[in-house]
Design an enzyme around this catalytic site. Sequence first.
Site, PDB file in Angstrom:
ATOM      1  N   GLU A  11      31.216 -29.648   1.571  1.00  0.00           N
ATOM      2  CA  GLU A  11      30.891 -30.152   0.439  1.00  0.00           C
ATOM      3  C   GLU A  11      31.869 -30.887  -0.135  1.00  0.00           C
ATOM      4  O   GLU A  11      31.458 -31.846  -0.907  1.00  0.00           O
ATOM      5  CB  GLU A  11      30.856 -28.818  -0.591  1.00  0.00           C
ATOM      6  CG  GLU A  11      29.461 -27.840  -0.445  1.00  0.00           C
ATOM      7  CD  GLU A  11      29.798 -27.027   0.758  1.00  0.00           C
ATOM      8  OE1 GLU A  11      28.852 -26.265   1.217  1.00  0.00           O
ATOM      9  OE2 GLU A  11      30.966 -26.927   1.239  1.00  0.00           O
ATOM     10  N   ARG A  45      32.866 -25.315  -4.806  1.00  0.00           N
ATOM     11  CA  ARG A  45      33.976 -25.839  -3.635  1.00  0.00           C
ATOM     12  C   ARG A  45      34.255 -27.020  -3.764  1.00  0.00           C
ATOM     13  O   ARG A  45      35.282 -27.638  -3.407  1.00  0.00           O
ATOM     14  CB  ARG A  45      33.180 -25.527  -2.339  1.00  0.00           C
ATOM     15  CG  ARG A  45      32.643 -24.188  -2.275  1.00  0.00           C
ATOM     16  CD  ARG A  45      32.147 -24.045  -0.724  1.00  0.00           C
ATOM     17  NE  ARG A  45      33.339 -23.650   0.026  1.00  0.00           N
ATOM     18  CZ  ARG A  45      33.182 -23.352   1.486  1.00  0.00           C
ATOM     19  NH1 ARG A  45      32.098 -23.165   1.992  1.00  0.00           N
ATOM     20  NH2 ARG A  45      34.345 -22.948   1.976  1.00  0.00           N
ATOM     21  N   LYS A  48      20.691 -18.370  18.545  1.00  0.00           N
ATOM     22  CA  LYS A  48      20.257 -17.896  17.258  1.00  0.00           C
ATOM     23  C   LYS A  48      18.907 -17.537  17.552  1.00  0.00           C
ATOM     24  O   LYS A  48      17.993 -17.959  17.864  1.00  0.00           O
ATOM     25  CB  LYS A  48      20.505 -19.165  16.313  1.00  0.00           C
ATOM     26  CG  LYS A  48      20.068 -18.868  14.861  1.00  0.00           C
ATOM     27  CD  LYS A  48      20.384 -19.923  13.931  1.00  0.00           C
ATOM     28  CE  LYS A  48      20.107 -19.465  12.531  1.00  0.00           C
ATOM     29  NZ  LYS A  48      20.584 -20.931  11.551  1.00  0.00           N
TER      30      LYS A  48
END
Length: 600
Positions: free
Chosen positions: A325, A353, A246
């Site tokens: 979630e 969600r 990353k």
Amino acid sequence: MTSIDPVPAADDLRALTPEQTEELAAGIRRLLVDEVTRTGGHLGPSLGVVELTIALHRVFDSPRDRLLWDTGHQTYAHKILTGRAGAFGTLRQPGGLSGYPSRTESEHDVIENSHASTVLSYADGLAKAHELQGVTDRAVVAVIGDGALTGGMAWEGLNNLGAAPHRPVIVVLNDNTRSYAPTVGGLAEHLAGLRTGEHGGPSVFENMGLAYLGPVDGHDIAALERALRRAADLGRPVVVHCLTEKGRGHAPAEQDETDRFHAVRPRPATPAAPAWTDVFAAELEELGARRPDLVAVTAAMLAPTGLSRFADRFPERTFDVGIAEQHAVTSAAGLALGGLHPVVALYATFLNRAFDQLLLDVALHRAPVTFVLDRAGVTGDDGASHNGMWDLSLVQLVPGLRVAAPRDAATLRRALREAVAVTDGPTALRFPKGTAPAAVAAVDTVAGTDVLRRPATAARDVLLVSVGTMAGVCLEAADRLEEHGFGVTVVDPRWIAPVSTALVTMGLDHGLVVTVEDGGRAGGTGSALAQALADAGARTPARTLALPQRFLDHGRRGDILAACGLTGRGIARAVVEALAHRDDDIRMDAPAPQPVGADQ
């Protein structure tokens, strides 16, 4: 603007020599660093997949072959390679490029997802559609990060992909060991074993029925191409495990351990006021010092949701469950049933969600869980998928859920203290992205409802009900209306659900009730108040000024609110129109006047 001279078309891209592909990768990185640090956007994820994106476009023929991305914040190099390099200076600007895939921008953007863990289900559906229609010459390729694999929906997709060995889908696992934060859980340990070769036996993917290739150096274009071509030749569902870094190629991002370069923002021109998130973070840490039963739960968003301070001080009481979630919410219910008080911090858009878990796992059990919904309302430059405009409609459906909408930093701190003191059910508080506005003092408080302004005259023409940060524009609207002779009361309920009897009583005492909120018009605070007034037998008309029930394009928060009429001027104009409409209705309901001279 930094240029890549020129960006090759698809056929030319495939004709590049290895040296030319490396030059192209370097040029893409220069453009990304130069433009994204200026406009703001997701820099780290896109820098990490430059070579992978080049390899994908050299091996596959987009858009005929379907390249799907999970999540869409890693698609900047994809945008550059599909004809949008020249528009990169407009990234996330009003009318410019979206920060996520956009079907209106390009036929190469197949799906507009920016919520993680969904891409394998899209891929499964596309592959099934191809099979049913006899399509055999189009590939389905799904790029998913290791962080996104911590979400349960990704495993639902894998479960179905692995059960159909005749249905080819190429799953490209972009493994950089982190999403917004380091990837957590047993999956992270398993992938670490695959990376180092220490894992013996078949991978979890092979055990589920998929082929497995890798690990592959995600920054070696030639190696990536070999692996992708081999995957395509297998003609079955396969995982290509790519190891990436990353922030690759930008030293500050590569060395960043706090994920500040996951998403960068332009430097503010003037010192900013305290951010809503920072106010929450400080107050939660202070409460944590006094309340050993307080625990914090995050879904891979520790720093963005303000839980880092709490985590640093109370690591044993902080739980990062990954991009999950649904699990976060039900796990919080379990924590509450075990005698603790969880604080679940989410972006408001991600509450969508976990609605079923909020409704049936938390509220049904009257579990004392506090939800802190950051980035509520209009978030602006992140666009439709991240606008937290659905939360007020969702929370009104949940029995027993108490919801606060603070208007400034002081009322946020107060609401959090009150929320975690509740022991007989769930609570939630929501606030927007950005800095907290100047404090707005109440002139009075009536049964918990703050009165921000009383009429200058004895007339009570309008009750303006301000939800959260709408206080400032409601007060401005009241000033404009008072100048035209209307008597206006402005109130802030602070706790907007359930609707308080005091607010209903105030509504009965005014000629018109207008609720102003930065959520969708359907089913929000205004709808709940109108229903409560009707249940009380009121004939007082009620109006809701809120966001239109549609997906809003990206842009600046203030501009979007203004376009939706949520300014002082816009609110005042709407109130005058509503008053005129009310007066017309009153005249229509009145007995018809008798003609002059008629018998009495």
